[in-house]
Design a protein around this motif. Structure first.
Motif, PDB file in Angstrom:
ATOM      1  N   SER A   1      -5.052  -3.542   5.990  1.00 45.39           N
ATOM      2  CA  SER A   1      -5.922  -3.421   5.000  1.00 45.39           C
ATOM      3  C   SER A   1      -4.901  -2.286   3.957  1.00 45.39           C
ATOM      4  O   SER A   1      -4.078  -1.856   4.389  1.00 45.39           O
ATOM      5  CB  SER A   1      -7.073  -2.630   5.037  1.00 45.39           C
ATOM      6  N   ASN A   2      -5.427  -2.198   2.738  1.00 47.99           N
ATOM      7  CA  ASN A   2      -4.832  -1.221   1.871  1.00 47.99           C
ATOM      8  C   ASN A   2      -5.835  -0.441   0.957  1.00 47.99           C
ATOM      9  O   ASN A   2      -6.570  -1.041   0.184  1.00 47.99           O
ATOM     10  CB  ASN A   2      -3.848  -2.062   0.692  1.00 47.99           C
ATOM     11  N   GLU A   3      -6.259   0.834   1.312  1.00 45.10           N
ATOM     12  CA  GLU A   3      -7.415   1.379   0.628  1.00 45.10           C
ATOM     13  C   GLU A   3      -6.641   2.273  -0.749  1.00 45.10           C
ATOM     14  O   GLU A   3      -7.423   2.873  -1.130  1.00 45.10           O
ATOM     15  CB  GLU A   3      -7.831   2.319   1.393  1.00 45.10           C
TER      16      GLU A   3
ATOM     17  N   ARG B   1      -0.112   3.892   0.504  1.00 44.52           N
ATOM     18  CA  ARG B   1      -0.007   3.982   1.930  1.00 44.52           C
ATOM     19  C   ARG B   1       1.640   3.540   2.339  1.00 44.52           C
ATOM     20  O   ARG B   1       1.661   2.325   1.791  1.00 44.52           O
ATOM     21  CB  ARG B   1      -1.057   3.065   2.673  1.00 44.52           C
TER      22      ARG B   1
ATOM     23  N   GLY C   1      -5.775  -0.627  -4.332  1.00 48.91           N
ATOM     24  CA  GLY C   1      -6.345  -1.323  -3.218  1.00 48.91           C
ATOM     25  C   GLY C   1      -6.135  -2.811  -3.507  1.00 48.91           C
ATOM     26  O   GLY C   1      -6.381  -3.342  -4.343  1.00 48.91           O
TER      27      GLY C   1
ATOM     28  N   ASP D   1      -7.736  -6.760  -1.893  1.00 44.71           N
ATOM     29  CA  ASP D   1      -8.820  -7.362  -1.402  1.00 44.71           C
ATOM     30  C   ASP D   1      -8.397  -8.095   0.017  1.00 44.71           C
ATOM     31  O   ASP D   1      -8.214  -7.786   0.785  1.00 44.71           O
ATOM     32  CB  ASP D   1      -9.504  -8.623  -2.353  1.00 44.71           C
TER      33      ASP D   1
ATOM     34  N   HIS E   1      -2.542   1.713   7.407  1.00 43.19           N
ATOM     35  CA  HIS E   1      -3.451   1.104   8.299  1.00 43.19           C
ATOM     36  C   HIS E   1      -2.751  -0.301   8.844  1.00 43.19           C
ATOM     37  O   HIS E   1      -3.004  -1.076   8.076  1.00 43.19           O
ATOM     38  CB  HIS E   1      -4.780   1.031   7.588  1.00 43.19           C
TER      39      HIS E   1
END
Length: 153
Positions: A14-16, A20, A45, A47, A136
């Motif tokens: 994921s990418n919040e 990151r 972020g 989707d 992540h």
């Protein structure tokens, strides 16, 4: 180092947001993007897929998306960052395919006293930089050369 070639085999889940990072290097006590380099997922972020890979560092400052072919979270990728000098001296490859390039000031040193896998080290508030932007996912392999590899290599 004056130049570098960095290979990262990873799987982003994921990418919040918050830049990151897959990998970064820099001078101890200084921002990685000013003294060394970073390869991160960018600020916004995403989707269902990742559509940004930001590469910036000494001599090539400022956020810049070099990714042209987005990838889905959960897929294993091999990202190769080539940090050369001059016009389009910085190149990003994804699974061996050229994605994008950007200029880099010639004869700029990459000061990589601190090397971080799965995060980066920066702070824009005037305080000493700390590790942040934790990745992540899974990082399977990282290989760093202190030069630009030839196409054959």
């Amino acid at each position: 180092m004056r130049e570098a070639t960095v290979f990262v085999v990873a799987q982003a889940m994921s990418n919040e947001g918050g830049y990151r990072a897959l990998v970064s290097g820099g001078r101890t006590g200084a921002n990685d993007f000013r003294t060394g380099f970073n390869l991160d997922l960018g600020s916004p972020g995403a989707d269902e897929r990742q559509d940004v890979l930001n590469a910036e560092g000494a001599g090539f400052g400022g956020e810049r998306n070099l990714l042209k072919e987005p990838f889905s979270f959960g897929n294993k990728i091999c990202a190769t960052l080539v940090v050369g000098s001059g016009r389009e001296g910085v190149k990003l490859y994804l699974d061996g395919r050229l994605q994008g390039a950007r200029d880099r000031v010639a004869n700029t040193m990459l000061q990589c006293e601190r090397f971080i896998v799965g995060a980066r080290s920066y702070d824009n508030t005037g305080r000493p930089p700390t590790p942040r932007g934790f990745f992540h996912g899974n990082i399977f392999d990282v290989i760093v050369y202190d030069r630009v590899l030839s196409e054959e290599e």
